[in-house]
Enzyme design. Structure first.
Site, PDB file in Angstrom:
ATOM      1  N   HIS A   1     -12.125   2.821  -4.566  1.00 54.78           N
ATOM      2  CA  HIS A   1     -10.669   2.144  -4.034  1.00 54.78           C
ATOM      3  C   HIS A   1      -9.573   3.231  -3.998  1.00 54.78           C
ATOM      4  O   HIS A   1      -8.579   3.094  -5.045  1.00 54.78           O
ATOM      5  CB  HIS A   1     -10.500   1.101  -5.055  1.00 54.78           C
TER       6      HIS A   1
ATOM      7  N   ASP B   1     -11.142  -3.507 -15.388  1.00 52.13           N
ATOM      8  CA  ASP B   1     -11.081  -4.144 -14.247  1.00 52.13           C
ATOM      9  C   ASP B   1     -12.143  -5.456 -14.241  1.00 52.13           C
ATOM     10  O   ASP B   1     -12.806  -5.568 -15.446  1.00 52.13           O
ATOM     11  CB  ASP B   1     -11.677  -3.275 -13.009  1.00 52.13           C
TER      12      ASP B   1
ATOM     13  N   ARG C   1     -10.881  -2.992   4.798  1.00 55.12           N
ATOM     14  CA  ARG C   1     -11.556  -3.239   3.253  1.00 55.12           C
ATOM     15  C   ARG C   1     -12.871  -4.022   3.614  1.00 55.12           C
ATOM     16  O   ARG C   1     -13.010  -4.843   4.435  1.00 55.12           O
ATOM     17  CB  ARG C   1     -10.761  -4.373   2.562  1.00 55.12           C
TER      18      ARG C   1
ATOM     19  N   CYS D   1      -6.210  -3.296 -12.259  1.00 56.95           N
ATOM     20  CA  CYS D   1      -5.853  -2.925 -10.936  1.00 56.95           C
ATOM     21  C   CYS D   1      -5.304  -4.413 -10.343  1.00 56.95           C
ATOM     22  O   CYS D   1      -4.593  -4.734  -9.668  1.00 56.95           O
ATOM     23  CB  CYS D   1      -7.018  -2.790 -10.079  1.00 56.95           C
TER      24      CYS D   1
ATOM     25  N   GLN E   1      -5.861   2.414  -4.444  1.00 58.95           N
ATOM     26  CA  GLN E   1      -5.531   1.697  -5.853  1.00 58.95           C
ATOM     27  C   GLN E   1      -5.222   3.081  -6.568  1.00 58.95           C
ATOM     28  O   GLN E   1      -4.242   2.971  -7.629  1.00 58.95           O
ATOM     29  CB  GLN E   1      -6.790   1.062  -6.461  1.00 58.95           C
TER      30      GLN E   1
ATOM     31  N   ARG F   1       1.921  -0.170  -5.814  1.00 59.95           N
ATOM     32  CA  ARG F   1       1.125  -0.091  -4.612  1.00 59.95           C
ATOM     33  C   ARG F   1       1.781   0.106  -3.452  1.00 59.95           C
ATOM     34  O   ARG F   1       1.434   0.828  -2.566  1.00 59.95           O
ATOM     35  CB  ARG F   1       0.187  -1.436  -4.494  1.00 59.95           C
TER      36      ARG F   1
END
Ligand code: CP
Ligand code: NVA
Length: 264
Positions: A85, A181, A58, A221, A88, A249
């Site tokens: 992402h 988001d 990340r 998310c 995700q 996830r």
């Protein structure tokens, strides 16, 4: 697992996915290795390639995860960059299919708010799976043009429709999925006050949700900034799938790992 930014879901779901599949995962915090500072990314990649079977990173700059991939002898997974992402996106696709079935072609997915990393991955996965994708964002917060070109190329094959507009009310008409988001992503903290103002008309609240398809699902998310981009009544209401989405996830990470290790 190399983290230059904080994480709850990505960190824990990858760790548990590895353990439940009989592997091990190692967490390297932002202060630990100083990626590109204490040591070059190329050197980190070549050293770790001799110790572990895969890397998940990340990062802030997307080029950094690409640089890791360039120098690694092992698979490198993007656990979020400023650009996208993708892990995700995999869990989100699973969540949409869980709710609408495999015959989901032609669904209308509407993203409300910032054309950010999460929006890019949702656009890509939506076009790949034949869903129509609409983004309603304020001027100046559009999707990365390169990401849009990628989506347009995919949409030529799948016939997904792409729609980029300003009006959130127009965007949710006929929507089967409303996605939002945070208005301020990690690394943009100094813009928080300005963004709070610009994005106020883009709040996903009960009124906006009532203008969508009656069976609409609401996705986020997480982490959510409750009563900013998403109101409590919607987050905890009957249309919300935010917790099953977060739980997916774990399953999606297992699928990603299984594919990369050649067992699926
Ligand atoms: N959705 C998501 O990636 O959450 P974390 O930042 O907690 O990993
Ligand atoms: N857009 C958010 C997503 C967090 C999972 C960020 O980049 O901070």
């Amino acid at each position: 697992m190399i983290f230059q930014k904080p994480s709850l879901r990505t960190r824990v779901s990858f760790d548990m996915a590895m353990r439940q599949c009989g592997g091990d995962a190692l967490y390297l915090s932002p202060n630990e290795i100083g990626l590109g500072q204490r040591e070059s990314i190329a050197d980190v990649a070549r050293v770790l390639s001799g110790y572990v079977d895969a890397l998940m990173a990340r990062v802030f700059a997307h080029e950094h995860v690409l640089e890791l991939a360039k120098w690694s002898a092992i698979p490198v997974i993007n656990g979020l960059s400023e650009y996208n992402h993708p892990c995700q996106g995999m869990a989100d696709a699973l969540t949409v299919e869980e709710n609408f079935g495999k015959k989901s072609k032609g669904l209308n997915v509407t993203f409300i708010g910032d054309g950010n990393n999460v929006a890019v991955s949702m656009m890509h996965v939506s076009t790949k799976l034949g869903w129509n994708f609409t983004l309603a964002s304020p001027e100046g917060y559009d999707l990365n043009p390169k990401a849009v070109e990628v989506a347009k190329d995919i949409a030529k094959e799948t016939r997904s429709k792409l729609n980029f507009i300003r009006d959130p009310h127009q965007a949710v008409k006929g929507a089967h999925v409303i996605y939002t988001d945070t208005w301020t992503s990690m690394g943009q903290e100094e813009e928080t006050a300005k963004r709070e103002k610009v994005f106020q008309p883009y709040q996903v609240n009960a009124k906006l949700v009532s203008e969508a398809d009656k069976d609409v699902i609401v996705m986020h998310c997480l982490p959510a900034h409750r009563n900013h981009e998403l109101t409590d009544d919607v987050a905890d209401g009957p249309h919300s799938v935010i917790f099953p989405q977060a739980h997916n996830r774990l399953h999606a990470q297992k699928a990603i790992l299984a594919r990369l290790f050649g067992v699926a």
